[in-house]
Write a protein that holds these residues in place. Structure first.
Motif, PDB file in Angstrom:
ATOM      1  N   ALA A 121       0.866  -1.182   0.000  1.00 53.14           N
ATOM      2  CA  ALA A 121       0.000   0.000   0.000  1.00 53.14           C
ATOM      3  C   ALA A 121       0.900   1.229   0.000  1.00 53.14           C
ATOM      4  N   LEU A 122       0.626   2.163  -0.866  1.00 58.42           N
ATOM      5  CA  LEU A 122       1.506   3.314  -1.038  1.00 58.42           C
ATOM      6  C   LEU A 122       1.288   4.325   0.081  1.00 58.42           C
ATOM      7  N   THR A 123       2.316   4.480   0.914  1.00 57.34           N
ATOM      8  CA  THR A 123       2.316   5.463   1.992  1.00 57.34           C
ATOM      9  C   THR A 123       3.658   6.181   1.979  1.00 57.34           C
ATOM     10  N   GLU A 124       3.830   7.116   2.898  1.00 60.13           N
ATOM     11  CA  GLU A 124       5.105   7.818   2.988  1.00 60.13           C
ATOM     12  C   GLU A 124       6.254   6.836   3.238  1.00 60.13           C
ATOM     13  N   LEU A 125       6.017   5.837   4.076  1.00 53.68           N
ATOM     14  CA  LEU A 125       7.070   4.899   4.435  1.00 53.68           C
ATOM     15  C   LEU A 125       7.357   3.876   3.344  1.00 53.68           C
ATOM     16  N   LEU A 167      15.329  -5.049  -2.599  1.00 55.44           N
ATOM     17  CA  LEU A 167      16.022  -6.317  -2.781  1.00 55.44           C
ATOM     18  C   LEU A 167      15.019  -7.459  -2.921  1.00 55.44           C
ATOM     19  N   GLN A 168      15.240  -8.300  -3.935  1.00 53.04           N
ATOM     20  CA  GLN A 168      14.374  -9.451  -4.180  1.00 53.04           C
ATOM     21  C   GLN A 168      15.050 -10.731  -3.701  1.00 53.04           C
ATOM     22  N   ALA A 169      14.281 -11.820  -3.679  1.00 52.32           N
ATOM     23  CA  ALA A 169      14.785 -13.088  -3.141  1.00 52.32           C
ATOM     24  C   ALA A 169      15.958 -13.638  -3.944  1.00 52.32           C
ATOM     25  N   ASP A 170      16.029 -13.310  -5.247  1.00 53.24           N
ATOM     26  CA  ASP A 170      17.133 -13.821  -6.062  1.00 53.24           C
ATOM     27  C   ASP A 170      18.338 -12.892  -6.067  1.00 53.24           C
ATOM     28  N   GLY A 171      18.277 -11.839  -5.237  1.00 52.05           N
ATOM     29  CA  GLY A 171      19.435 -10.976  -5.065  1.00 52.05           C
ATOM     30  C   GLY A 171      19.459  -9.706  -5.896  1.00 52.05           C
ATOM     31  N   HIS A 172      18.539  -9.568  -6.846  1.00 51.58           N
ATOM     32  CA  HIS A 172      18.567  -8.341  -7.645  1.00 51.58           C
ATOM     33  C   HIS A 172      17.609  -7.304  -7.053  1.00 51.58           C
ATOM     34  N   ILE A 173      17.791  -6.066  -7.484  1.00 54.04           N
ATOM     35  CA  ILE A 173      16.951  -4.960  -7.042  1.00 54.04           C
ATOM     36  C   ILE A 173      15.869  -4.717  -8.085  1.00 54.04           C
ATOM     37  N   ALA A 174      14.637  -4.577  -7.646  1.00 52.62           N
ATOM     38  CA  ALA A 174      13.538  -4.346  -8.588  1.00 52.62           C
ATOM     39  C   ALA A 174      12.495  -3.432  -7.950  1.00 52.62           C
ATOM     40  N   THR A 175      11.876  -2.625  -8.782  1.00 52.32           N
ATOM     41  CA  THR A 175      10.726  -1.866  -8.322  1.00 52.32           C
ATOM     42  C   THR A 175       9.530  -2.808  -8.210  1.00 52.32           C
ATOM     43  N   GLU A 176       8.556  -2.449  -7.377  1.00 52.69           N
ATOM     44  CA  GLU A 176       7.386  -3.300  -7.206  1.00 52.69           C
ATOM     45  C   GLU A 176       6.109  -2.489  -7.389  1.00 52.69           C
ATOM     46  N   PRO A 177       5.076  -3.103  -7.964  1.00 50.07           N
ATOM     47  CA  PRO A 177       3.786  -2.417  -8.101  1.00 50.07           C
ATOM     48  C   PRO A 177       3.218  -2.049  -6.735  1.00 50.07           C
ATOM     49  N   MET A 178       2.508  -0.938  -6.689  1.00 54.21           N
ATOM     50  CA  MET A 178       1.898  -0.466  -5.458  1.00 54.21           C
ATOM     51  C   MET A 178       0.400  -0.288  -5.675  1.00 54.21           C
ATOM     52  N   MET A 179      -0.350  -0.209  -4.574  1.00 53.88           N
ATOM     53  CA  MET A 179      -1.776   0.105  -4.657  1.00 53.88           C
ATOM     54  C   MET A 179      -2.064   1.313  -3.769  1.00 53.88           C
ATOM     55  N   ASP A 180      -3.133   2.004  -4.075  1.00 61.36           N
ATOM     56  CA  ASP A 180      -3.560   3.133  -3.263  1.00 61.36           C
ATOM     57  C   ASP A 180      -3.889   2.646  -1.853  1.00 61.36           C
ATOM     58  N   VAL A 181      -3.427   3.373  -0.842  1.00 60.87           N
ATOM     59  CA  VAL A 181      -3.686   2.995   0.548  1.00 60.87           C
ATOM     60  C   VAL A 181      -5.180   2.957   0.855  1.00 60.87           C
ATOM     61  N   LYS A 182      -5.972   3.640   0.049  1.00 60.54           N
ATOM     62  CA  LYS A 182      -7.433   3.650   0.222  1.00 60.54           C
ATOM     63  C   LYS A 182      -7.994   2.231   0.244  1.00 60.54           C
ATOM     64  N   TYR A 183      -7.429   1.336  -0.571  1.00 60.95           N
ATOM     65  CA  TYR A 183      -7.979  -0.015  -0.659  1.00 60.95           C
ATOM     66  C   TYR A 183      -7.669  -0.826   0.595  1.00 60.95           C
ATOM     67  N   ALA A 184      -6.542  -0.547   1.222  1.00 58.82           N
ATOM     68  CA  ALA A 184      -6.252  -1.174   2.512  1.00 58.82           C
ATOM     69  C   ALA A 184      -7.239  -0.677   3.555  1.00 58.82           C
ATOM     70  N   ALA A 185      -7.476   0.630   3.562  1.00 61.27           N
ATOM     71  CA  ALA A 185      -8.432   1.200   4.520  1.00 61.27           C
ATOM     72  C   ALA A 185      -9.835   0.666   4.283  1.00 61.27           C
ATOM     73  N   ASP A 186     -10.219   0.547   3.027  1.00 66.67           N
ATOM     74  CA  ASP A 186     -11.558   0.026   2.711  1.00 66.67           C
ATOM     75  C   ASP A 186     -11.728  -1.411   3.202  1.00 66.67           C
ATOM     76  N   THR A 214      -6.011 -10.935   3.039  1.00 63.49           N
ATOM     77  CA  THR A 214      -4.850 -10.368   2.363  1.00 63.49           C
ATOM     78  C   THR A 214      -5.334  -9.410   1.300  1.00 63.49           C
ATOM     79  N   VAL A 215      -4.872  -8.170   1.355  1.00 61.72           N
ATOM     80  CA  VAL A 215      -5.171  -7.187   0.320  1.00 61.72           C
ATOM     81  C   VAL A 215      -3.848  -6.602  -0.147  1.00 61.72           C
ATOM     82  N   MET A 216      -3.605  -6.661  -1.441  1.00 69.51           N
ATOM     83  CA  MET A 216      -2.268  -6.361  -1.948  1.00 69.51           C
ATOM     84  C   MET A 216      -2.320  -5.819  -3.361  1.00 69.51           C
ATOM     85  N   ALA A 217      -1.246  -5.163  -3.727  1.00 68.34           N
ATOM     86  CA  ALA A 217      -1.084  -4.777  -5.130  1.00 68.34           C
ATOM     87  C   ALA A 217      -1.047  -6.062  -5.960  1.00 68.34           C
TER      88      ALA A 217
END
Length: 258
Positions: free
Chosen positions: A196-200, A209-228, A246-249
């Motif tokens: 969930a996309l927040t300041e932190l 860092l990913q499990a295979d050792g490389h660095i990757a960006t990850e999809p995010m979701m609006d924090v609104k959906y966690a709150a909902d 479980t609610v996730m991007a």
């Protein structure tokens, strides 16, 4: 009966810890929209007061209480205020939590481990303990506790042993509260939120860092959906429960992290 209790005797009373920012703030604002009177707990007074003042301007009811969930005395003082002002508690969203630097375990200071465990586990226990006691004794009896777990309650990220251990502990605590609360109409749930996309969490968009050792960006979701999602659980009658959600991007690497 105090004026505060008279004004809120028909309202549902909620407590949100870590309510000044991120998921806690979004949930508190959502519960206010749903008609709850919300007690806002956290260590920093400025963001708590900002949420409370915005609620007042919108005709909603919120009370900011500076609290350190790691401290039994601070938590006891928080619940004394809740009982004095409102006489009951219908909902606890146990949200306050911290993470730790992603470093090899042998480079992690013991003090960091203890701080994560004290915040994420002991803090959840102290607030749930106090809420359980109030909910068990109030009339009508019962209430709902929702613990903020994490995807890491099921699958860790690399170099996240304190956070992962803490969230596995929260999962066990959630199940224990759900079992022990049956007799008293105290219901307990856990929501596991992923990206969930927040300041932190904004750093995740820059690569982690990913499990295979490389660095990757990850999809995010609006924090609104966690709150909902939290609001949905909170709206259920005590005769129904979602034990785990479980609610996730959608495209984040959870089912198969590398």
């Amino acid at each position: 009966m105090s004026e505060s209790i008279q004004q809120t005797q028909n309202a549902r009373i909620a407590l949100v810890t870590g309510a000044g920012s991120g998921i806690g703030r979004a949930v508190a604002q959502g519960l206010l929209q749903d008609g709850f009177t919300v007690v806002l707990a956290g260590r920093r007074p400025e963001p708590l007061n900002e949420v409370a003042q915005a609620a007042k301007a919108a005709g909603q009811h919120a009370l900011a209480v500076v609290t350190d969930v790691r401290d039994p005395v601070s938590v006891e003082a928080l619940f004394t205020i809740i009982k004095s002002n409102y006489g009951r508690l219908d909902l606890l969203f146990n949200n306050a939590g911290i993470s730790s630097p992603a470093v090899p375990m042998d480079e992690l200071p013991v003090e960091t481990w203890l701080n994560v465990i004290n915040t994420n586990v002991t803090g959840v226990f102290l607030c749930a303990r106090a809420a359980f006691g109030l909910m068990r004794k109030q009339v009508p009896q019962g209430g709902r506790i929702i613990n903020n777990g994490s995807i890491s309650a099921h699958t860790p990220r690399p170099f996240s042993s304190p956070y992962t251990a803490s969230k596995h502990a929260v999962l066990g605590l959630t199940k224990s509260i759900a079992l022990d609360g049956r007799t008293f109409d105290i219901v307990c749930s856990q929501i596991d939120i992923g990206n969930a996309l927040t300041e932190l969490s904004a750093r995740t968009t820059k690569g982690v860092l990913q499990a295979d050792g490389h660095i990757a960006t990850e999809p995010m979701m609006d924090v609104k959906y966690a709150a909902d999602a939290v609001r949905h659980i909170a709206a259920l009658p005590l005769s129904a429960n979602i034990l785990n959600m479980t609610v996730m991007a959608t495209k984040m690497p959870f089912a198969g992290r590398g």
